[in-house]
Write a protein that holds these residues in place. Structure first.
Motif, short mmCIF file in Angstrom:
data_model
loop_
_atom_site.label_atom_id
_atom_site.label_comp_id
_atom_site.label_asym_id
_atom_site.label_seq_id
_atom_site.Cartn_x
_atom_site.Cartn_y
_atom_site.Cartn_z
N THR A 1 0.85 -1.09 -0.06
CA THR A 1 -0.18 -0.02 0.07
C THR A 1 0.86 1.08 -0.08
OG1 THR A 1 -1.75 -1.24 1.31
CG2 THR A 1 -2.00 1.36 1.25
N ALA A 2 1.78 1.20 0.72
CA ALA A 2 2.72 2.42 0.78
C ALA A 2 3.48 2.70 -0.35
CB ALA A 2 3.76 2.46 1.82
N ALA A 3 4.02 1.54 -1.04
CA ALA A 3 4.55 1.71 -2.28
C ALA A 3 3.60 2.16 -3.19
CB ALA A 3 5.20 0.35 -2.64
N GLY A 4 2.60 1.70 -3.63
CA GLY A 4 1.52 2.23 -4.25
C GLY A 4 1.12 3.68 -4.13
N ILE A 5 1.13 4.25 -2.84
CA ILE A 5 0.88 5.58 -2.62
C ILE A 5 2.30 6.34 -2.91
CG2 ILE A 5 0.57 7.27 -0.71
CD1 ILE A 5 -1.15 5.37 0.67
N ALA A 6 3.35 5.93 -2.83
CA ALA A 6 4.50 6.55 -3.26
C ALA A 6 4.74 6.62 -4.68
CB ALA A 6 5.89 5.75 -2.88
N LYS A 7 4.27 5.62 -5.41
CA LYS A 7 4.21 5.65 -6.81
C LYS A 7 3.39 6.71 -7.60
CE LYS A 7 5.08 0.87 -7.87
NZ LYS A 7 4.48 -0.41 -8.63
#
Length: 54
Positions: free
Chosen positions: A26-32
């Motif tokens: 989830t955090a990686a998706g938000i970062a992207k």
């Protein structure tokens, strides 16, 4: 905005190291998403800034 993207990237990396896969994803998706929004806004500001000066 770039700062928030980097923060979420660091959170994703720490969560992945600690074994929290769902949070890391989830955090990686938000970062992207934030990085993409930053890049789009940066390019738009470059284009409109160049048009204003020209």
């Amino acid at each position: 905005m770039l700062r928030w993207a980097i923060i979420f990237l660091v959170v994703a990396l720490v969560a992945a190291v600690l074994g929290f896969g769902g949070i890391a994803g989830t955090a990686a998706g938000i970062a992207k998403l934030l990085a993409l929004i930053f890049i789009v806004l940066f390019v738009v500001s470059l284009i409109f800034g160049g048009l204003r000066r020209g």
